[in-house]
Design a protein around this motif. Structure first.
Motif, PDB file in Angstrom:
ATOM      1  N   SER A 146      19.888   8.973 -10.895  1.00  0.00           N
ATOM      2  CA  SER A 146      18.530   8.655 -10.357  1.00  0.00           C
ATOM      3  C   SER A 146      18.514   7.547  -9.320  1.00  0.00           C
ATOM      4  O   SER A 146      19.144   6.560  -9.414  1.00  0.00           O
ATOM      5  N   GLU A 147      17.486   7.728  -8.536  1.00  0.00           N
ATOM      6  CA  GLU A 147      17.234   6.756  -7.410  1.00  0.00           C
ATOM      7  C   GLU A 147      15.765   6.337  -7.204  1.00  0.00           C
ATOM      8  O   GLU A 147      14.972   7.368  -7.071  1.00  0.00           O
ATOM      9  N   ILE A 161      17.984  18.636  -7.071  1.00  0.00           N
ATOM     10  CA  ILE A 161      17.473  17.550  -7.155  1.00  0.00           C
ATOM     11  C   ILE A 161      16.010  17.569  -7.194  1.00  0.00           C
ATOM     12  O   ILE A 161      15.384  17.997  -6.402  1.00  0.00           O
ATOM     13  N   THR A 162      15.454  16.896  -8.176  1.00  0.00           N
ATOM     14  CA  THR A 162      14.076  16.604  -8.322  1.00  0.00           C
ATOM     15  C   THR A 162      13.691  15.384  -7.493  1.00  0.00           C
ATOM     16  O   THR A 162      14.301  14.464  -7.306  1.00  0.00           O
ATOM     17  N   HIS A 163      12.612  15.702  -6.410  1.00  0.00           N
ATOM     18  CA  HIS A 163      12.336  14.766  -5.482  1.00  0.00           C
ATOM     19  C   HIS A 163      10.667  14.407  -5.529  1.00  0.00           C
ATOM     20  O   HIS A 163       9.821  15.373  -5.709  1.00  0.00           O
ATOM     21  N   CYS A 164      10.393  13.105  -6.084  1.00  0.00           N
ATOM     22  CA  CYS A 164       8.966  12.819  -6.232  1.00  0.00           C
ATOM     23  C   CYS A 164       8.602  11.565  -5.275  1.00  0.00           C
ATOM     24  O   CYS A 164       9.285  10.697  -5.183  1.00  0.00           O
ATOM     25  N   ILE A 165       7.223  11.588  -4.873  1.00  0.00           N
ATOM     26  CA  ILE A 165       6.618  10.530  -4.113  1.00  0.00           C
ATOM     27  C   ILE A 165       5.295  10.176  -4.815  1.00  0.00           C
ATOM     28  O   ILE A 165       4.608  10.999  -5.128  1.00  0.00           O
ATOM     29  N   LEU A 166       5.332   8.984  -5.750  1.00  0.00           N
ATOM     30  CA  LEU A 166       4.344   8.540  -6.446  1.00  0.00           C
ATOM     31  C   LEU A 166       3.515   7.549  -6.039  1.00  0.00           C
ATOM     32  O   LEU A 166       4.041   6.702  -5.411  1.00  0.00           O
ATOM     33  N   ASP A 167       2.224   7.675  -6.202  1.00  0.00           N
ATOM     34  CA  ASP A 167       1.286   6.586  -5.570  1.00  0.00           C
ATOM     35  C   ASP A 167       0.224   6.245  -6.855  1.00  0.00           C
ATOM     36  O   ASP A 167       0.440   7.122  -7.988  1.00  0.00           O
ATOM     37  N   ILE A 168      -0.151   5.319  -6.682  1.00  0.00           N
ATOM     38  CA  ILE A 168      -1.558   5.232  -7.992  1.00  0.00           C
ATOM     39  C   ILE A 168      -2.692   4.594  -7.395  1.00  0.00           C
ATOM     40  O   ILE A 168      -2.686   3.910  -6.300  1.00  0.00           O
ATOM     41  N   ASP A 169      -3.595   4.963  -7.896  1.00  0.00           N
ATOM     42  CA  ASP A 169      -5.145   4.290  -7.542  1.00  0.00           C
ATOM     43  C   ASP A 169      -5.470   3.174  -8.519  1.00  0.00           C
ATOM     44  O   ASP A 169      -5.536   3.398  -9.632  1.00  0.00           O
ATOM     45  N   GLY A 210       0.623  -1.128  -0.156  1.00  0.00           N
ATOM     46  CA  GLY A 210       0.269  -0.094  -0.091  1.00  0.00           C
ATOM     47  C   GLY A 210       0.750   1.064  -0.076  1.00  0.00           C
ATOM     48  O   GLY A 210       0.326   2.526   0.040  1.00  0.00           O
ATOM     49  N   LEU A 211       2.300   0.885  -0.125  1.00  0.00           N
ATOM     50  CA  LEU A 211       2.906   2.349   0.017  1.00  0.00           C
ATOM     51  C   LEU A 211       3.379   2.960  -1.430  1.00  0.00           C
ATOM     52  O   LEU A 211       3.455   2.140  -2.308  1.00  0.00           O
ATOM     53  N   PRO A 212       3.670   4.150  -1.481  1.00  0.00           N
ATOM     54  CA  PRO A 212       4.067   4.615  -2.856  1.00  0.00           C
ATOM     55  C   PRO A 212       5.552   4.631  -2.980  1.00  0.00           C
ATOM     56  O   PRO A 212       6.163   3.781  -2.225  1.00  0.00           O
ATOM     57  N   ILE A 213       6.195   4.826  -4.180  1.00  0.00           N
ATOM     58  CA  ILE A 213       7.621   4.719  -4.347  1.00  0.00           C
ATOM     59  C   ILE A 213       8.215   6.266  -4.369  1.00  0.00           C
ATOM     60  O   ILE A 213       7.304   7.140  -4.496  1.00  0.00           O
ATOM     61  N   GLU A 214       9.409   6.361  -4.000  1.00  0.00           N
ATOM     62  CA  GLU A 214      10.173   7.570  -4.055  1.00  0.00           C
ATOM     63  C   GLU A 214      11.382   7.492  -5.024  1.00  0.00           C
ATOM     64  O   GLU A 214      11.771   6.605  -5.167  1.00  0.00           O
ATOM     65  N   ILE A 215      11.259   8.874  -5.387  1.00  0.00           N
ATOM     66  CA  ILE A 215      12.280   8.919  -6.777  1.00  0.00           C
ATOM     67  C   ILE A 215      13.043  10.290  -6.535  1.00  0.00           C
ATOM     68  O   ILE A 215      12.585  10.986  -6.183  1.00  0.00           O
ATOM     69  N   LYS A 216      14.368  10.024  -6.738  1.00  0.00           N
ATOM     70  CA  LYS A 216      15.143  11.284  -6.912  1.00  0.00           C
ATOM     71  C   LYS A 216      15.804  11.465  -8.214  1.00  0.00           C
ATOM     72  O   LYS A 216      16.314  10.229  -8.640  1.00  0.00           O
ATOM     73  N   SER A 217      16.112  12.558  -8.808  1.00  0.00           N
ATOM     74  CA  SER A 217      17.058  12.413  -9.749  1.00  0.00           C
ATOM     75  C   SER A 217      17.473  13.895 -10.127  1.00  0.00           C
ATOM     76  O   SER A 217      16.989  14.934  -9.639  1.00  0.00           O
ATOM     77  N   SER A 218      18.712  13.770 -10.589  1.00  0.00           N
ATOM     78  CA  SER A 218      19.466  14.926 -10.950  1.00  0.00           C
ATOM     79  C   SER A 218      20.280  14.858 -12.013  1.00  0.00           C
ATOM     80  O   SER A 218      21.294  13.914 -11.848  1.00  0.00           O
TER      81      SER A 218
END
Length: 161
Positions: A72-73, A41-49, A21-29
């Motif tokens: 990228s991480e 650094i671009t930081h995103c936390i992505l989830d999906i319905d 049920g957890l989202p993923i976390e992405i870092k990119s530079s």
């Protein structure tokens, strides 16, 4: 060797969502000049319905890049039968490291029940040279069906008389 269809991160997100049920976390530079680093650094936390097939961007921010980090991480938390699938996951990571010698991968397994079983596998970069970008190729005759022929005919600029 690069992602062909962009399914890797999507599948990791879906697997994470369905199992924990957890989202993923992405870092990119990234920069165009390998001798320089990006200021942020671009930081995103992505989830999906999953039921609506709709994305949910929880966080999308730019943070200062004080350590001149680049790359990228993707961090994902998944649940599953590790005893059964550990060898397959490690084999996949090893194969991924072979076909992408210019990348650095880290797999961190955290066992909350027994911290002694936790471990980190580090697959270091073995080349500084990137492979050439893939070129578009023509269709193989055996893979062409009527639909593809029709699409190709519609795309052509030359008119037959």
């Amino acid at each position: 060797a690069r992602g062909k269809f962009g399914l890797g991160a999507k599948m990791a997100l879906i697997w994470s969502k369905k199992s924990t049920g957890l989202p993923i976390e992405i870092k990119s530079s990234h920069t165009n000049n390998p001798d320089e680093s990006s200021d942020f650094i671009t930081h995103c936390i992505l989830d999906i319905d999953i039921h609506k097939n709709e994305p949910n961007i929880r966080v999308h921010e730019k943070v200062p890049n004080d350590e001149a980090w680049h790359g990228s991480e993707v961090a994902v938390t998944i649940s599953g039968n590790w005893k059964t699938y550990k060898s397959r996951v490690l084999n996949y990571m090893e194969l991924l490291a072979v076909i992408t010698p210019y990348a650095h991968f880290t797999l961190e397994f955290i066992c909350e029940d027994n911290p002694k079983k936790s471990f980190t596998m580090d697959y270091r970069r073995r080349s500084e040279q990137m492979c050439k970008l893939a070129k578009e190729v023509k269709h193989h005759p055996k893979s062409v069906d009527n639909l593809i022929v029709r699409q190709l005919l519609n795309m052509t600029k030359k008119e037959n008389s």
